[in-house]
Design a protein around this motif. Structure first.
Motif, PDB file in Angstrom:
ATOM      1  N   ALA A  19      42.568 -45.977  13.346  1.00  0.00           N
ATOM      2  CA  ALA A  19      42.585 -47.273  12.639  1.00  0.00           C
ATOM      3  C   ALA A  19      42.968 -46.750  11.103  1.00  0.00           C
ATOM      4  O   ALA A  19      43.724 -47.622  10.365  1.00  0.00           O
ATOM      5  CB  ALA A  19      41.254 -47.734  12.649  1.00  0.00           C
ATOM      6  N   VAL A  20      42.517 -45.659  10.343  1.00  0.00           N
ATOM      7  CA  VAL A  20      43.114 -45.396   9.002  1.00  0.00           C
ATOM      8  C   VAL A  20      44.538 -45.032   9.108  1.00  0.00           C
ATOM      9  O   VAL A  20      45.212 -45.457   8.260  1.00  0.00           O
ATOM     10  CB  VAL A  20      42.249 -44.325   8.618  1.00  0.00           C
ATOM     11  CG1 VAL A  20      42.727 -43.892   7.220  1.00  0.00           C
ATOM     12  CG2 VAL A  20      40.783 -44.861   8.379  1.00  0.00           C
ATOM     13  N   ALA A  21      45.030 -44.429  10.242  1.00  0.00           N
ATOM     14  CA  ALA A  21      46.369 -44.028  10.465  1.00  0.00           C
ATOM     15  C   ALA A  21      47.333 -45.219  10.181  1.00  0.00           C
ATOM     16  O   ALA A  21      48.343 -45.306   9.802  1.00  0.00           O
ATOM     17  CB  ALA A  21      46.640 -42.904  11.658  1.00  0.00           C
ATOM     18  N   SER A  22      46.725 -46.153  11.267  1.00  0.00           N
ATOM     19  CA  SER A  22      47.394 -47.245  11.325  1.00  0.00           C
ATOM     20  C   SER A  22      47.679 -48.074  10.013  1.00  0.00           C
ATOM     21  O   SER A  22      48.551 -48.734   9.926  1.00  0.00           O
ATOM     22  CB  SER A  22      46.715 -48.281  12.412  1.00  0.00           C
ATOM     23  OG  SER A  22      47.393 -49.422  12.587  1.00  0.00           O
ATOM     24  N   MET A  23      46.542 -48.481   9.352  1.00  0.00           N
ATOM     25  CA  MET A  23      46.722 -48.976   8.295  1.00  0.00           C
ATOM     26  C   MET A  23      47.311 -48.310   7.161  1.00  0.00           C
ATOM     27  O   MET A  23      48.488 -49.134   6.396  1.00  0.00           O
ATOM     28  CB  MET A  23      45.079 -49.107   7.432  1.00  0.00           C
ATOM     29  CG  MET A  23      45.201 -49.869   6.375  1.00  0.00           C
ATOM     30  SD  MET A  23      44.935 -51.714   6.796  1.00  0.00           S
ATOM     31  CE  MET A  23      43.503 -51.850   7.630  1.00  0.00           C
ATOM     32  N   VAL A  24      47.548 -47.080   6.821  1.00  0.00           N
ATOM     33  CA  VAL A  24      48.475 -46.273   6.145  1.00  0.00           C
ATOM     34  C   VAL A  24      49.984 -46.512   6.509  1.00  0.00           C
ATOM     35  O   VAL A  24      50.507 -46.819   5.680  1.00  0.00           O
ATOM     36  CB  VAL A  24      47.819 -44.991   5.967  1.00  0.00           C
ATOM     37  CG1 VAL A  24      48.896 -44.086   5.399  1.00  0.00           C
ATOM     38  CG2 VAL A  24      46.373 -44.645   5.441  1.00  0.00           C
ATOM     39  N   GLY A  25      50.221 -46.394   7.739  1.00  0.00           N
ATOM     40  CA  GLY A  25      51.400 -46.745   8.244  1.00  0.00           C
ATOM     41  C   GLY A  25      52.120 -48.151   7.899  1.00  0.00           C
ATOM     42  O   GLY A  25      53.022 -48.061   7.535  1.00  0.00           O
ATOM     43  N   TYR A  26      50.978 -49.095   8.067  1.00  0.00           N
ATOM     44  CA  TYR A  26      51.328 -50.550   7.735  1.00  0.00           C
ATOM     45  C   TYR A  26      51.934 -50.295   6.171  1.00  0.00           C
ATOM     46  O   TYR A  26      52.731 -51.034   5.728  1.00  0.00           O
ATOM     47  CB  TYR A  26      50.359 -51.378   8.008  1.00  0.00           C
ATOM     48  CG  TYR A  26      50.583 -52.855   7.840  1.00  0.00           C
ATOM     49  CD1 TYR A  26      51.284 -53.421   8.552  1.00  0.00           C
ATOM     50  CD2 TYR A  26      50.346 -53.370   6.666  1.00  0.00           C
ATOM     51  CE1 TYR A  26      51.693 -54.932   8.497  1.00  0.00           C
ATOM     52  CE2 TYR A  26      50.691 -54.656   6.200  1.00  0.00           C
ATOM     53  CZ  TYR A  26      51.319 -55.403   7.090  1.00  0.00           C
ATOM     54  OH  TYR A  26      51.753 -56.574   6.907  1.00  0.00           O
ATOM     55  N   ILE A  27      50.715 -49.881   5.387  1.00  0.00           N
ATOM     56  CA  ILE A  27      51.026 -49.717   3.974  1.00  0.00           C
ATOM     57  C   ILE A  27      52.477 -49.124   3.588  1.00  0.00           C
ATOM     58  O   ILE A  27      53.266 -49.585   2.873  1.00  0.00           O
ATOM     59  CB  ILE A  27      49.866 -49.127   3.281  1.00  0.00           C
ATOM     60  CG1 ILE A  27      48.596 -49.980   3.345  1.00  0.00           C
ATOM     61  CG2 ILE A  27      50.191 -49.193   1.716  1.00  0.00           C
ATOM     62  CD1 ILE A  27      47.339 -49.365   2.983  1.00  0.00           C
ATOM     63  N   TYR A  28      52.617 -48.019   4.321  1.00  0.00           N
ATOM     64  CA  TYR A  28      53.897 -47.304   4.168  1.00  0.00           C
ATOM     65  C   TYR A  28      55.231 -48.310   4.551  1.00  0.00           C
ATOM     66  O   TYR A  28      56.101 -48.214   3.890  1.00  0.00           O
ATOM     67  CB  TYR A  28      54.007 -46.090   4.969  1.00  0.00           C
ATOM     68  CG  TYR A  28      55.171 -45.163   4.809  1.00  0.00           C
ATOM     69  CD1 TYR A  28      55.400 -44.566   3.696  1.00  0.00           C
ATOM     70  CD2 TYR A  28      55.724 -45.084   5.977  1.00  0.00           C
ATOM     71  CE1 TYR A  28      56.702 -43.786   3.669  1.00  0.00           C
ATOM     72  CE2 TYR A  28      57.026 -44.443   5.826  1.00  0.00           C
ATOM     73  CZ  TYR A  28      57.385 -43.706   4.823  1.00  0.00           C
ATOM     74  OH  TYR A  28      58.564 -43.189   4.615  1.00  0.00           O
ATOM     75  N   SER A  29      55.270 -48.706   5.690  1.00  0.00           N
ATOM     76  CA  SER A  29      56.349 -49.220   6.272  1.00  0.00           C
ATOM     77  C   SER A  29      56.439 -50.685   5.729  1.00  0.00           C
ATOM     78  O   SER A  29      57.681 -51.211   5.460  1.00  0.00           O
ATOM     79  CB  SER A  29      56.316 -49.231   7.737  1.00  0.00           C
ATOM     80  OG  SER A  29      55.286 -49.888   8.132  1.00  0.00           O
ATOM     81  N   LYS A  30      55.548 -51.439   5.752  1.00  0.00           N
ATOM     82  CA  LYS A  30      55.595 -52.979   5.559  1.00  0.00           C
ATOM     83  C   LYS A  30      55.589 -53.338   3.895  1.00  0.00           C
ATOM     84  O   LYS A  30      56.166 -54.165   3.480  1.00  0.00           O
ATOM     85  CB  LYS A  30      54.556 -53.697   6.025  1.00  0.00           C
ATOM     86  CG  LYS A  30      54.736 -53.639   7.920  1.00  0.00           C
ATOM     87  CD  LYS A  30      56.044 -54.455   8.424  1.00  0.00           C
ATOM     88  CE  LYS A  30      56.012 -54.046   9.740  1.00  0.00           C
ATOM     89  NZ  LYS A  30      57.420 -54.317  10.253  1.00  0.00           N
ATOM     90  N   LEU A  31      54.534 -52.424   3.289  1.00  0.00           N
ATOM     91  CA  LEU A  31      54.315 -52.823   2.065  1.00  0.00           C
ATOM     92  C   LEU A  31      55.384 -52.169   0.777  1.00  0.00           C
ATOM     93  O   LEU A  31      55.749 -52.690  -0.097  1.00  0.00           O
ATOM     94  CB  LEU A  31      52.826 -52.546   1.396  1.00  0.00           C
ATOM     95  CG  LEU A  31      51.768 -53.532   2.257  1.00  0.00           C
ATOM     96  CD1 LEU A  31      50.676 -53.245   1.724  1.00  0.00           C
ATOM     97  CD2 LEU A  31      52.189 -54.978   1.977  1.00  0.00           C
ATOM     98  N   GLY A  32      55.722 -50.884   1.355  1.00  0.00           N
ATOM     99  CA  GLY A  32      56.642 -50.133   0.622  1.00  0.00           C
ATOM    100  C   GLY A  32      56.442 -49.417  -0.708  1.00  0.00           C
ATOM    101  O   GLY A  32      56.981 -49.122  -1.389  1.00  0.00           O
ATOM    102  N   VAL A  33      54.936 -49.347  -0.655  1.00  0.00           N
ATOM    103  CA  VAL A  33      54.404 -48.894  -2.146  1.00  0.00           C
ATOM    104  C   VAL A  33      54.062 -47.251  -1.789  1.00  0.00           C
ATOM    105  O   VAL A  33      53.570 -46.690  -2.770  1.00  0.00           O
ATOM    106  CB  VAL A  33      53.096 -49.427  -2.362  1.00  0.00           C
ATOM    107  CG1 VAL A  33      53.439 -51.118  -2.925  1.00  0.00           C
ATOM    108  CG2 VAL A  33      52.114 -49.312  -1.554  1.00  0.00           C
ATOM    109  N   LEU A  34      54.257 -46.818  -0.638  1.00  0.00           N
ATOM    110  CA  LEU A  34      53.984 -45.235  -0.578  1.00  0.00           C
ATOM    111  C   LEU A  34      55.117 -44.457  -0.172  1.00  0.00           C
ATOM    112  O   LEU A  34      56.112 -45.074   0.362  1.00  0.00           O
ATOM    113  CB  LEU A  34      52.731 -45.041   0.633  1.00  0.00           C
ATOM    114  CG  LEU A  34      51.572 -45.831   0.556  1.00  0.00           C
ATOM    115  CD1 LEU A  34      50.768 -45.464   1.670  1.00  0.00           C
ATOM    116  CD2 LEU A  34      50.736 -45.293  -0.678  1.00  0.00           C
TER     117      LEU A  34
END
Length: 107
Positions: A56-71
């Motif tokens: 679940a953490v990996a999924s959240m980080v993946g979302y932040i990385y791909s959709k939000l674009g801040v990582l």
């Protein structure tokens, strides 16, 4: 360039608005503090406060990385874990999104 910042700001605000248990804000605040981390390190940090699986953490980080674009992500070799780091140019947007979050304690 400013339109990209505006889009990211809107996405961040929506992401934080939908934060029902504080997990999303907690993950973003961890990135503000540590600047870079792996999913395993992040999970160890989050698991102290929340009951959440590593996937679940990996999924959240993946979302932040791909959709939000801040990582941004970096991988030394195929044997090492991916290191996620915060893009410095968006730190102010993340701080303002976290500060503008309405408190849910009165509900």
């Amino acid at each position: 360039m400013d339109s990209i910042r505006a889009k990211i700001k809107r996405r961040l605000q929506k992401f934080v608005e939908l934060d029902v248990n504080g997990l999303r804000s907690h993950i973003l605040s961890i990135f503000l503090k540590v600047k870079e981390t792996t999913v395993d390190e992040l999970h160890a940090n989050i698991a102290e406060k929340y009951d959440i699986s590593r996937s679940a953490v990996a999924s959240m980080v993946g979302y932040i990385y791909s959709k939000l674009g801040v990582l941004r992500s970096h991988k030394e070799s195929y044997k090492t874990p991916i290191v996620y780091s915060l893009k410095e140019e968006y730190e102010d947007l993340i701080r303002s999104a976290l500060e503008g979050k309405p408190s849910s304690s009165g509900c």
